[in-house]
Design a protein around this motif. Structure first.
Motif, PDB file in Angstrom:
ATOM      1  N   TYR A  14     -27.370   5.113  -5.664  1.00 24.76           N
ATOM      2  CA  TYR A  14     -26.658   5.566  -6.865  1.00 24.76           C
ATOM      3  C   TYR A  14     -27.658   6.038  -7.921  1.00 24.76           C
ATOM      4  CZ  TYR A  14     -25.379   5.057 -11.663  1.00 24.76           C
ATOM      5  OH  TYR A  14     -25.288   5.287 -13.019  1.00 24.76           O
ATOM      6  N   GLY A  15     -28.723   5.268  -8.136  1.00 20.38           N
ATOM      7  CA  GLY A  15     -29.731   5.626  -9.136  1.00 20.38           C
ATOM      8  C   GLY A  15     -30.350   6.989  -8.858  1.00 20.38           C
ATOM      9  N   ARG A  16     -30.631   7.258  -7.590  1.00 21.15           N
ATOM     10  CA  ARG A  16     -31.203   8.572  -7.233  1.00 21.15           C
ATOM     11  C   ARG A  16     -30.197   9.691  -7.502  1.00 21.15           C
ATOM     12  NH1 ARG A  16     -33.133   5.144  -3.181  1.00 21.15           N
ATOM     13  NH2 ARG A  16     -31.496   5.744  -1.718  1.00 21.15           N
ATOM     14  N   THR A  17     -28.944   9.456  -7.121  1.00 20.72           N
ATOM     15  CA  THR A  17     -27.904  10.462  -7.357  1.00 20.72           C
ATOM     16  C   THR A  17     -27.686  10.659  -8.848  1.00 20.72           C
ATOM     17  OG1 THR A  17     -26.822   9.899  -5.278  1.00 20.72           O
ATOM     18  CG2 THR A  17     -25.481  11.040  -6.924  1.00 20.72           C
ATOM     19  N   ALA A  18     -27.669   9.562  -9.599  1.00 17.28           N
ATOM     20  CA  ALA A  18     -27.484   9.646 -11.049  1.00 17.28           C
ATOM     21  C   ALA A  18     -28.599  10.472 -11.678  1.00 17.28           C
ATOM     22  CB  ALA A  18     -27.445   8.246 -11.659  1.00 17.28           C
ATOM     23  N   GLN A  19     -29.834  10.256 -11.227  1.00 20.96           N
ATOM     24  CA  GLN A  19     -30.957  11.023 -11.769  1.00 20.96           C
ATOM     25  C   GLN A  19     -30.773  12.513 -11.496  1.00 20.96           C
ATOM     26  OE1 GLN A  19     -33.768   9.581 -13.613  1.00 20.96           O
ATOM     27  NE2 GLN A  19     -33.531  11.696 -14.192  1.00 20.96           N
ATOM     28  N   GLU A  20     -30.310  12.853 -10.289  1.00 23.79           N
ATOM     29  CA  GLU A  20     -30.046  14.258  -9.948  1.00 23.79           C
ATOM     30  C   GLU A  20     -28.971  14.841 -10.872  1.00 23.79           C
ATOM     31  OE1 GLU A  20     -28.913  14.342  -5.828  1.00 23.79           O
ATOM     32  OE2 GLU A  20     -30.852  13.554  -5.169  1.00 23.79           O
ATOM     33  N   LYS A  21     -27.915  14.086 -11.110  1.00 28.96           N
ATOM     34  CA  LYS A  21     -26.822  14.565 -11.969  1.00 28.96           C
ATOM     35  C   LYS A  21     -27.314  14.762 -13.404  1.00 28.96           C
ATOM     36  CE  LYS A  21     -23.855  14.556  -8.681  1.00 28.96           C
ATOM     37  NZ  LYS A  21     -23.548  15.824  -8.041  1.00 28.96           N
ATOM     38  N   LEU A 140     -19.962   9.315 -12.589  1.00 29.66           N
ATOM     39  CA  LEU A 140     -19.088   8.150 -12.726  1.00 29.66           C
ATOM     40  C   LEU A 140     -18.509   7.747 -11.367  1.00 29.66           C
ATOM     41  CD1 LEU A 140     -17.638   6.042 -14.448  1.00 29.66           C
ATOM     42  CD2 LEU A 140     -15.896   7.767 -14.973  1.00 29.66           C
ATOM     43  N   SER A 141     -18.083   8.724 -10.576  1.00 32.62           N
ATOM     44  CA  SER A 141     -17.529   8.429  -9.243  1.00 32.62           C
ATOM     45  C   SER A 141     -18.560   7.754  -8.348  1.00 32.62           C
ATOM     46  CB  SER A 141     -17.052   9.723  -8.564  1.00 32.62           C
ATOM     47  OG  SER A 141     -15.972  10.276  -9.267  1.00 32.62           O
ATOM     48  N   ILE A 154     -18.137  -4.333 -13.282  1.00 32.27           N
ATOM     49  CA  ILE A 154     -16.948  -4.016 -14.086  1.00 32.27           C
ATOM     50  C   ILE A 154     -17.379  -3.581 -15.483  1.00 32.27           C
ATOM     51  CG2 ILE A 154     -14.901  -5.003 -15.197  1.00 32.27           C
ATOM     52  CD1 ILE A 154     -14.649  -6.805 -12.629  1.00 32.27           C
ATOM     53  N   GLN A 155     -18.296  -4.331 -16.071  1.00 33.65           N
ATOM     54  CA  GLN A 155     -18.784  -3.979 -17.411  1.00 33.65           C
ATOM     55  C   GLN A 155     -19.522  -2.640 -17.405  1.00 33.65           C
ATOM     56  OE1 GLN A 155     -21.080  -7.428 -18.495  1.00 33.65           O
ATOM     57  NE2 GLN A 155     -19.262  -8.666 -18.936  1.00 33.65           N
ATOM     58  N   ALA A 156     -20.344  -2.424 -16.382  1.00 35.19           N
ATOM     59  CA  ALA A 156     -21.085  -1.159 -16.298  1.00 35.19           C
ATOM     60  C   ALA A 156     -20.126   0.012 -16.161  1.00 35.19           C
ATOM     61  CB  ALA A 156     -22.062  -1.185 -15.126  1.00 35.19           C
ATOM     62  N   VAL A 157     -19.131  -0.123 -15.293  1.00 32.77           N
ATOM     63  CA  VAL A 157     -18.162   0.960 -15.093  1.00 32.77           C
ATOM     64  C   VAL A 157     -17.363   1.209 -16.376  1.00 32.77           C
ATOM     65  CG1 VAL A 157     -16.059   1.641 -13.849  1.00 32.77           C
ATOM     66  CG2 VAL A 157     -18.022   0.719 -12.584  1.00 32.77           C
ATOM     67  N   ASP A 158     -16.979   0.142 -17.055  1.00 32.46           N
ATOM     68  CA  ASP A 158     -16.248   0.303 -18.317  1.00 32.46           C
ATOM     69  C   ASP A 158     -17.093   1.039 -19.356  1.00 32.46           C
ATOM     70  OD1 ASP A 158     -14.023  -0.955 -17.287  1.00 32.46           O
ATOM     71  OD2 ASP A 158     -14.365  -2.868 -18.327  1.00 32.46           O
ATOM     72  N   LEU A 159     -18.348   0.625 -19.502  1.00 28.65           N
ATOM     73  CA  LEU A 159     -19.236   1.279 -20.462  1.00 28.65           C
ATOM     74  C   LEU A 159     -19.452   2.753 -20.110  1.00 28.65           C
ATOM     75  CD1 LEU A 159     -22.015  -1.401 -21.115  1.00 28.65           C
ATOM     76  CD2 LEU A 159     -20.504  -0.381 -22.819  1.00 28.65           C
ATOM     77  N   GLY A 162     -16.417   4.892 -20.725  1.00 28.72           N
ATOM     78  CA  GLY A 162     -16.264   5.206 -22.145  1.00 28.72           C
ATOM     79  C   GLY A 162     -17.207   6.302 -22.592  1.00 28.72           C
ATOM     80  N   PHE A 163     -18.480   6.181 -22.216  1.00 26.43           N
ATOM     81  CA  PHE A 163     -19.453   7.211 -22.589  1.00 26.43           C
ATOM     82  C   PHE A 163     -19.119   8.557 -21.936  1.00 26.43           C
ATOM     83  CE2 PHE A 163     -22.487   3.557 -23.348  1.00 26.43           C
ATOM     84  CZ  PHE A 163     -22.580   3.764 -24.716  1.00 26.43           C
ATOM     85  N   THR A 164     -18.656   8.507 -20.689  1.00 27.18           N
ATOM     86  CA  THR A 164     -18.317   9.739 -19.974  1.00 27.18           C
ATOM     87  C   THR A 164     -17.130  10.429 -20.644  1.00 27.18           C
ATOM     88  OG1 THR A 164     -19.167   8.858 -17.895  1.00 27.18           O
ATOM     89  CG2 THR A 164     -17.633  10.696 -17.736  1.00 27.18           C
TER      90      THR A 164
END
Length: 194
Positions: A14-21, A140-141, A154-159, A162-164
């Motif tokens: 996920y971290g690698r994909t997030a960095q790409e995004k 986010l997905s 759950i907390q990370a996804v909620d945060l 919200g930011f997204t």
């Protein structure tokens, strides 16, 4: 009782994909800011128009960069908690922190405008914003799809949700403002040529 499960490879993938995004979003923002200033439109009115377009795009870019930083911080905090309790390293996403500034429009002593190029800037701008919103949604997905369960997720996804949502609303608002501004300028240029 809460089920807590973390697949470290899933979280790091996920971290690698997030960095790409995030990199994609930054690239689109820079292209947007530079593109609105580079359109073939020269003359006294063009300087004010390009300056304003550049400022609108750069303001959105810089706000979005701040939102991306907040998302990255939220992910780092959540995955750091996991790392502390279950071992492994936290996910760290680097966000390009440099302020995006529009280039200065070229000042000339003649008027030269390609009205088709000016009008064609609308779908180009919309394309950049679509790419940005798609990258935000994909990010986010990807987070939601991680093999990770527990309160920290759950907390990370909620945060991040919200930011997204905030970032996408800001992108939509800026897109509408910029497209309307470009369309108004096209109509003004065409009307002046009658």
């Amino acid at each position: 009782m809460t089920i807590i499960r973390v697949n470290p490879e899933s979280v790091h993938a996920y971290g690698r994909t997030a960095q790409e995004k995030f990199n994609t979003i930054h690239t689109e923002l820079v292209a947007l800011v530079n593109g609105v200033v580079a359109v073939r439109y020269f003359g006294p009115n063009s300087v004010a128009f390009k300056t304003q377009c550049g400022e609108i795009a750069a303001d959105c870019a810089n706000k979005l960069s701040a939102d991306l930083g907040a998302i990255a911080d939220a992910i780092k905090a959540s995955t750091s908690n996991i790392a502390a309790s279950l071992g492994g390293a936290p996910v760290i996403i680097a966000v390009e922190g440099a302020t995006i500034s529009p280039p200065s429009p070229v000042v000339v002593n003649y008027v030269d405008v390609d009205t088709a190029a000016l009008a064609d800037e609308v779908p180009v701008v919309q394309g950049h914003f679509t790419a940005i919103k798609t990258a935000l949604a994909d990010h986010l997905s990807t987070l939601v799809a991680t093999d990770w369960e527990g309160n920290a997720k759950i907390q990370a996804v909620d945060l991040v949700s919200g930011f997204t949502g905030k970032a996408q609303a800001s992108v939509d608002e800026t897109q509408t403002s910029l497209v309307n501004y470009i369309n108004d300028q096209v109509h003004s240029v065409v009307a002046a040529d009658r």
